[in-house]
Motif scaffolding. Structure first.
Motif, PDB file in Angstrom:
ATOM      1  N   GLY A  46       0.754  -1.234   0.000  1.00  7.48           N
ATOM      2  CA  GLY A  46       0.000   0.000   0.000  1.00  7.48           C
ATOM      3  C   GLY A  46       0.785   1.283   0.000  1.00  7.48           C
ATOM      4  N   LEU A  47       2.050   1.301  -0.403  1.00  2.92           N
ATOM      5  CA  LEU A  47       2.814   2.545  -0.388  1.00  2.92           C
ATOM      6  C   LEU A  47       2.998   3.172  -1.769  1.00  2.92           C
ATOM      7  CD1 LEU A  47       5.654   2.026   2.224  1.00  2.92           C
ATOM      8  CD2 LEU A  47       3.572   3.344   2.429  1.00  2.92           C
ATOM      9  N   GLU A  48       3.029   2.371  -2.811  1.00  2.00           N
ATOM     10  CA  GLU A  48       3.272   2.953  -4.122  1.00  2.00           C
ATOM     11  C   GLU A  48       2.076   3.785  -4.579  1.00  2.00           C
ATOM     12  OE1 GLU A  48       1.884  -1.179  -4.311  1.00  2.00           O
ATOM     13  OE2 GLU A  48       3.874  -0.558  -3.767  1.00  2.00           O
ATOM     14  N   ASN A  49       2.368   4.847  -5.288  1.00  2.00           N
ATOM     15  CA  ASN A  49       1.356   5.750  -5.843  1.00  2.00           C
ATOM     16  C   ASN A  49       0.461   6.387  -4.781  1.00  2.00           C
ATOM     17  OD1 ASN A  49       2.251   5.184  -8.491  1.00  2.00           O
ATOM     18  ND2 ASN A  49       1.018   3.312  -8.507  1.00  2.00           N
ATOM     19  N   THR A  50       1.016   6.729  -3.627  1.00  2.00           N
ATOM     20  CA  THR A  50       0.248   7.403  -2.578  1.00  2.00           C
ATOM     21  C   THR A  50       0.821   8.788  -2.341  1.00  2.00           C
ATOM     22  OG1 THR A  50       1.651   6.576  -0.800  1.00  2.00           O
ATOM     23  CG2 THR A  50      -0.251   5.211  -1.409  1.00  2.00           C
ATOM     24  N   ASP A  51       0.030   9.646  -1.714  1.00  5.06           N
ATOM     25  CA  ASP A  51       0.520  10.983  -1.386  1.00  5.06           C
ATOM     26  C   ASP A  51       1.719  10.901  -0.450  1.00  5.06           C
ATOM     27  OD1 ASP A  51      -1.448  12.077  -2.950  1.00  5.06           O
ATOM     28  OD2 ASP A  51      -2.762  12.612  -1.271  1.00  5.06           O
ATOM     29  N   GLU A  66      -2.330   8.155   8.463  1.00  7.22           N
ATOM     30  CA  GLU A  66      -3.133   7.474   9.467  1.00  7.22           C
ATOM     31  C   GLU A  66      -4.553   7.373   8.953  1.00  7.22           C
ATOM     32  OE1 GLU A  66      -5.975   6.771  12.465  1.00  7.22           O
ATOM     33  OE2 GLU A  66      -5.841   8.692  11.449  1.00  7.22           O
ATOM     34  N   GLY A  67      -5.179   6.258   9.258  1.00  6.55           N
ATOM     35  CA  GLY A  67      -6.581   6.063   8.916  1.00  6.55           C
ATOM     36  C   GLY A  67      -7.109   4.830   9.610  1.00  6.55           C
ATOM     37  N   ASP A  68      -8.282   4.927  10.188  1.00  3.78           N
ATOM     38  CA  ASP A  68      -8.921   3.805  10.869  1.00  3.78           C
ATOM     39  C   ASP A  68      -8.005   3.138  11.892  1.00  3.78           C
ATOM     40  OD1 ASP A  68     -11.352   4.105   9.558  1.00  3.78           O
ATOM     41  OD2 ASP A  68     -10.685   2.888   7.859  1.00  3.78           O
ATOM     42  N   GLY A  69      -7.222   3.948  12.607  1.00  9.03           N
ATOM     43  CA  GLY A  69      -6.362   3.407  13.651  1.00  9.03           C
ATOM     44  C   GLY A  69      -5.056   2.822  13.157  1.00  9.03           C
ATOM     45  N   ILE A  70      -4.756   2.941  11.873  1.00  7.79           N
ATOM     46  CA  ILE A  70      -3.506   2.420  11.319  1.00  7.79           C
ATOM     47  C   ILE A  70      -2.603   3.589  10.996  1.00  7.79           C
ATOM     48  CG2 ILE A  70      -2.436   1.164   9.423  1.00  7.79           C
ATOM     49  CD1 ILE A  70      -5.097  -0.387   9.178  1.00  7.79           C
ATOM     50  N   LEU A  71      -1.412   3.588  11.544  1.00  6.91           N
ATOM     51  CA  LEU A  71      -0.396   4.582  11.238  1.00  6.91           C
ATOM     52  C   LEU A  71       0.711   3.887  10.476  1.00  6.91           C
ATOM     53  CD1 LEU A  71       0.971   7.357  11.490  1.00  6.91           C
ATOM     54  CD2 LEU A  71       1.924   6.567  13.676  1.00  6.91           C
ATOM     55  N   GLN A  72       0.938   4.340   9.268  1.00  2.00           N
ATOM     56  CA  GLN A  72       1.993   3.753   8.448  1.00  2.00           C
ATOM     57  C   GLN A  72       3.031   4.836   8.198  1.00  2.00           C
ATOM     58  OE1 GLN A  72       0.569   2.008   4.832  1.00  2.00           O
ATOM     59  NE2 GLN A  72       2.383   0.775   4.609  1.00  2.00           N
ATOM     60  N   LEU A  73       4.263   4.543   8.583  1.00  2.00           N
ATOM     61  CA  LEU A  73       5.351   5.486   8.404  1.00  2.00           C
ATOM     62  C   LEU A  73       6.287   4.972   7.329  1.00  2.00           C
ATOM     63  CD1 LEU A  73       6.236   6.215  12.141  1.00  2.00           C
ATOM     64  CD2 LEU A  73       4.843   7.599  10.606  1.00  2.00           C
ATOM     65  N   SER A  74       6.773   5.888   6.511  1.00  2.00           N
ATOM     66  CA  SER A  74       7.690   5.531   5.437  1.00  2.00           C
ATOM     67  C   SER A  74       8.897   6.455   5.531  1.00  2.00           C
ATOM     68  CB  SER A  74       6.981   5.693   4.092  1.00  2.00           C
ATOM     69  OG  SER A  74       7.858   5.460   3.030  1.00  2.00           O
ATOM     70  N   ALA A  75      10.074   5.896   5.334  1.00  2.00           N
ATOM     71  CA  ALA A  75      11.298   6.692   5.355  1.00  2.00           C
ATOM     72  C   ALA A  75      12.247   6.140   4.301  1.00  2.00           C
ATOM     73  CB  ALA A  75      11.953   6.634   6.734  1.00  2.00           C
ATOM     74  N   ALA A  76      13.249   6.944   3.964  1.00  2.00           N
ATOM     75  CA  ALA A  76      14.245   6.473   2.991  1.00  2.00           C
ATOM     76  C   ALA A  76      14.861   5.173   3.482  1.00  2.00           C
ATOM     77  CB  ALA A  76      15.310   7.541   2.780  1.00  2.00           C
ATOM     78  N   SER A  77      15.147   5.114   4.751  1.00  2.00           N
ATOM     79  CA  SER A  77      15.597   3.867   5.371  1.00  2.00           C
ATOM     80  C   SER A  77      15.418   4.001   6.875  1.00  2.00           C
ATOM     81  CB  SER A  77      17.051   3.560   5.019  1.00  2.00           C
ATOM     82  OG  SER A  77      17.912   4.486   5.645  1.00  2.00           O
TER      83      SER A  77
END
Length: 164
Positions: A46-51, A66-77
């Motif tokens: 679920g990370l590709e093509n997202t804001d 964050e949405g519906d209690g899910i926090l997804q964090l993305s970083a270069a590494s």
């Protein structure tokens, strides 16, 4: 925060053991969290093509959604210490890590087949082994694959200070 790693090759039962351990620790009143290593290559789900991915590509050090209690964090590494800091901020008492074989934390190793025994020589800080095999000359407790609950109880009694 106490940490226990569960490591083994693909389809060795890591998630089954982690789920059982998390349930037992939670039922005993401990704040438990998990961290799983996604070792199958490719982007996480679920990370590709997202804001948030566009933000990361634009130079954001960390991009979150964050949405519906899910926090997804993305970083270069991410290094493990950065991820652990987030869990500590959340007040976690026990962190069950699935994977990250090369990290130095105490480990339970799952061995399903004889050719996997080599893993015991490749990693450090092994506290217990879960296997259907009759292993000899292992310097830590060995639990049969049918003894998952006994292994979880052993971890709770003898290993995790905050769980005693």
């Amino acid at each position: 925060m106490e940490i226990i790693q569960i490591v083994g090759f693909k389809n060795s039962g890591k998630t089954t053991l982690a789920s059982k351990l998390i349930a037992m620790l939670s039922e005993s009143g401990h704040t438990v969290a998990s961290l799983k290593h996604h070792g199958h290559g490719g982007a996480p789900i679920g990370l590709e093509n997202t804001d948030s991915e566009k933000h990361k590509q634009a130079g954001a050090v960390i991009s979150g959604v964050e949405g519906d209690g899910i926090l997804q964090l993305s970083a270069a590494s991410w290094d493990v210490e950065q991820m652990l800091a987030i869990y500590q901020l959340m007040g976690v008492e026990v962190l069950v890590i699935e994977g990250f074989k090369k990290e130095p934390f105490p480990k339970v190793v799952l061995i399903q087949r004889k050719e996997e025994v080599v893993l015991l020589e490749q990693i450090e800080n092994v506290k217990a082994v879960l296997t259907p095999l009759a292993l000899k000359d292992v310097s830590c407790p060995v639990f049969n694959i049918t003894e998952i609950e006994a292994l979880c109880m052993w971890i709770m009694r003898n290993f995790l200070k905050s769980a005693s």
